[in-house]
Motif scaffolding. Structure first.
Motif, PDB file in Angstrom:
ATOM      1  N   LEU A   1       8.414  11.010   1.907  1.00  0.00           N
ATOM      2  CA  LEU A   1       8.978   9.677   2.131  1.00  0.00           C
ATOM      3  C   LEU A   1       8.287   8.631   1.264  1.00  0.00           C
ATOM      4  O   LEU A   1       8.932   7.777   0.657  1.00  0.00           O
ATOM      5  N   GLY A   2       6.964   8.669   1.227  1.00  0.00           N
ATOM      6  CA  GLY A   2       6.239   7.693   0.425  1.00  0.00           C
ATOM      7  C   GLY A   2       6.587   7.772  -1.042  1.00  0.00           C
ATOM      8  O   GLY A   2       6.578   6.763  -1.745  1.00  0.00           O
ATOM      9  N   ALA A   3       6.920   8.988  -1.515  1.00  0.00           N
ATOM     10  CA  ALA A   3       7.219   9.169  -2.932  1.00  0.00           C
ATOM     11  C   ALA A   3       8.685   8.915  -3.259  1.00  0.00           C
ATOM     12  O   ALA A   3       9.000   8.372  -4.319  1.00  0.00           O
ATOM     13  N   PHE A   4       9.593   9.291  -2.352  1.00  0.00           N
ATOM     14  CA  PHE A   4      11.024   9.258  -2.667  1.00  0.00           C
ATOM     15  C   PHE A   4      11.805   8.203  -1.888  1.00  0.00           C
ATOM     16  O   PHE A   4      12.890   7.811  -2.312  1.00  0.00           O
TER      17      PHE A   4
ATOM     18  N   LEU B   1       9.090   3.371   4.898  1.00  0.00           N
ATOM     19  CA  LEU B   1       7.693   3.187   5.310  1.00  0.00           C
ATOM     20  C   LEU B   1       7.270   1.732   5.183  1.00  0.00           C
ATOM     21  O   LEU B   1       6.532   1.216   6.029  1.00  0.00           O
ATOM     22  N   LYS B   2       7.729   1.041   4.139  1.00  0.00           N
ATOM     23  CA  LYS B   2       7.394  -0.381   3.990  1.00  0.00           C
ATOM     24  C   LYS B   2       7.938  -1.191   5.158  1.00  0.00           C
ATOM     25  O   LYS B   2       7.279  -2.111   5.664  1.00  0.00           O
TER      26      LYS B   2
ATOM     27  N   GLY C   1       0.800  -1.211   0.000  1.00  0.00           N
ATOM     28  CA  GLY C   1       0.000   0.000   0.000  1.00  0.00           C
ATOM     29  C   GLY C   1       0.841   1.273   0.000  1.00  0.00           C
ATOM     30  O   GLY C   1       0.368   2.322  -0.428  1.00  0.00           O
ATOM     31  N   VAL C   2       2.093   1.184   0.456  1.00  0.00           N
ATOM     32  CA  VAL C   2       2.962   2.359   0.438  1.00  0.00           C
ATOM     33  C   VAL C   2       3.196   2.819  -0.998  1.00  0.00           C
ATOM     34  O   VAL C   2       3.141   4.018  -1.304  1.00  0.00           O
TER      35      VAL C   2
ATOM     36  N   ILE D   1       0.206   5.632   7.847  1.00  0.00           N
ATOM     37  CA  ILE D   1       1.021   6.665   7.204  1.00  0.00           C
ATOM     38  C   ILE D   1       1.338   6.318   5.751  1.00  0.00           C
ATOM     39  O   ILE D   1       2.129   7.007   5.111  1.00  0.00           O
ATOM     40  N   ARG D   2       0.724   5.270   5.211  1.00  0.00           N
ATOM     41  CA  ARG D   2       1.062   4.880   3.838  1.00  0.00           C
ATOM     42  C   ARG D   2       0.524   5.884   2.822  1.00  0.00           C
ATOM     43  O   ARG D   2       1.097   6.048   1.744  1.00  0.00           O
TER      44      ARG D   2
END
Length: 542
Positions: A313-316, A321-322, A225-226, A334-335
């Motif tokens: 963070l999720g994008a780069f 996050l995973k 989902g991240v 936070i995903r």
């Protein structure tokens, strides 16, 4: 008398502006019927039911809607909630502005109630989240001023919205409580620690309706989902430029028409720059020692920076996050990184008000009429930058009535006292009905019945390159039912005994709601069949 009228106008003008902006944005949605789009699923006569076994995303928002619908029709509840989001957001942003001038307060109100973040989340149907976003200014203000009852009251919109709404408020409230100046009778670090602890306890208590079911649900979170919900570019300036302009949502269908143009994206970036400058210039009064001080300055800055950091963070750097989600499913909240931009949107609203106040307070900078016109233009800028958010984003938010057969099926199922769940088919989370203009919406059956509804909460999210990411289901029971329904799956039971209907009965299924012509359960009793719905009741095997 004139002074009293002027003070009343000053006090209620931001709320009135929010109402006007809400009417402008929601006009097609204010007609008879319900607005059904993605996660926004309101139904007639919603039942009072406990949360299912998946993550309680609609707790306690569904319960509150069901209770209010006992007093007024559910469609009126939906319209009041949607308009209330605009009113609450506008009046709250204005209340945070340290200037006593009405013009700068209206600038903050207009921007916070009309921006890309709010538009995109509304087009995703995330009304419960937006309750928390609308109440965020009031919660920050309460955390800065102190007072347990004040903070608890300010957090009620987030508490009603549930886990996402409370999540966007938590960082800003805790950061403000920890950094705002302590009251004069009890200054010092100890007072701030105590106030922060009290804020955490209040938020924890208000979160119990969804927190307890979440801990007991056994729901899981897929680290995939991240990638699926990472922020994406929705304009010519890439992901970073989109996020700075408060856009960047993961769903390309949730963007406002024309939002990705050079003009719109460029002006939003320019506004972001001016807003950040305006907010920074407030730093000199952040200790609240002078009139017009802003004791929430540090807390809001920390929350805005943290939200922007999570989105980036999720994008780069999705690997971090995973890893967090894989270590503990609770980090799944936070995903969806772009969701956390709410404090940054509030910072920009206050910053733009500060810039407007700076212009209005310059000595002999311009005649008063010119200043008034300039402020009026500043108030109108958010609408001029995203004009296609008006009129339901040009038809993307429109009210429609439910066909009568949906009400008939609801009456049959809810009138049956026998226990057992309802299985909703086809086995997918979303639907696109002709009577709803082909707009994609979460299966309304998930909200319609006074019994456990089993549906496929697995998600398939498309990528810009044409690929798709599969996000596994969170509900353990849905996973078991999915295994029974999978084509070619071995028949359950010892030595393969029992058919598919028998397997579903053993999982607690009594009804199956599907489309006409679906012969999956040929031996089951059809209790209703219309032009688009077929309801069957499973019977126990001999």
């Amino acid at each position: 008398m004139r002074t009293e009228w002027g003070e009343a106008a000053r006090r209620f003008a931001p709320a009135l502006l929010g109402l006007l902006l809400g009417v402008l944005a929601l006009w097609p949605a204010l007609g008879p019927g319900f607005v059904l789009r993605y996660d926004m699923v309101f139904v007639p006569d919603p039942p009072l039911v406990p949360p299912g076994q998946g993550f309680p995303r609609a707790v306690p928002s569904d319960l509150v809607v069901a209770l209010l619908s006992r007093v007024v029709p559910a469609e009126a509840v939906q319209k009041a909630v949607l308009l209330g989001i605009f009113v609450l957001a506008a009046s709250g942003a204005a209340a945070l502005v340290p200037s006593r001038r009405l013009g700068p307060r209206l600038v903050a109100a207009a921007f916070y109630a009309w921006n890309a973040y709010l538009a995109q989340r509304l087009l995703l149907g995330q009304w419960a989240l937006l309750l928390g976003v609308a109440g965020l200014p009031w919660a920050v203000r309460a955390a800065a001023l102190g007072g347990r009852l004040r903070l608890a009251a300010a957090l009620i919109p987030a508490a009603v919205g549930g886990f996402q709404a409370m999540l966007v408020s938590a960082v800003a409230v805790l950061a403000t409580a920890a950094t705002a100046p302590a009251p004069a009778p009890a200054p010092g670090l100890g007072a701030r620690v105590r106030r922060t602890g009290e804020a955490a306890l209040i938020m924890g208590g208000l979160s119990l309706p969804w927190l307890v079911p979440a801990l007991l649900s056994g729901a899981t979170t897929d680290p995939a989902g991240v990638d699926a919900f990472a922020a994406r570019a929705d304009g010519p300036f890439g992901v970073a430029g989109s996020l700075l302009g408060l856009g960047g949502v993961w769903n390309a269908h949730a963007t406002v028409p024309g939002q990705g143009s050079w003009w719109s994206a460029g002006v939003r970036l320019a506004l972001a720059a001016v807003a950040i400058w305006g907010f920074v210039r407030l730093r000199g009064t952040r200790d609240g020692s002078r009139a017009g001080g802003v004791p929430y300055w540090t807390g809001l800055a920390v929350a805005a920076g943290a939200g922007l950091g999570v989105a980036c963070l999720g994008a780069f750097a999705p690997g971090l996050l995973k890893a967090l989600v894989g270590w503990w499913p609770g980090f799944g909240t936070i995903r969806d990184g772009q969701l956390h931009l709410a404090p940054f949107a509030l910072l920009q609203a206050v910053g733009l008000a500060s810039a407007a106040d700076r212009w209005a307070s310059r000595p002999a900078a311009a005649p008063r009429a010119v200043v008034a016109v300039t402020v009026a233009v500043a108030v109108a800028v958010p609408v001029l930058v995203l004009p296609t958010f008006a009129l339901g984003a040009f038809g993307r938010l429109t009210a429609v009535p439910y066909p009568q057969e949906w009400r008939r099926v609801q009456e049959i199922v809810n009138g049956d006292p026998a226990p057992g769940a309802l299985l909703s088919l086809p086995w997918g989370a979303h639907r696109a009905f002709r009577w709803n203009g082909g707009r994609v919406v979460l299966d309304p059956a998930t909200k319609l019945f006074g019994r456990r509804v089993i549906w496929n909460d697995e998600l398939l999210v498309g990528l810009p390159d044409g690929g798709r990411i599969r996000v596994a289901a969170e509900d353990p029971l849905a996973a078991k039912v999915g295994a029974v329904l999978r084509p070619g799956a071995p028949e359950p039971g010892p030595a393969g005994a029992g058919d598919r209907a028998g397997a579903l009965l053993r999982l607690g299924v009594r009804y199956v709601l599907t489309r006409p012509g679906d012969n999956t359960f040929q031996d089951a009793l059809t209790v209703f069949e219309g032009s688009e719905l077929r309801l069957v009741r499973l019977s126990n095997p001999d």
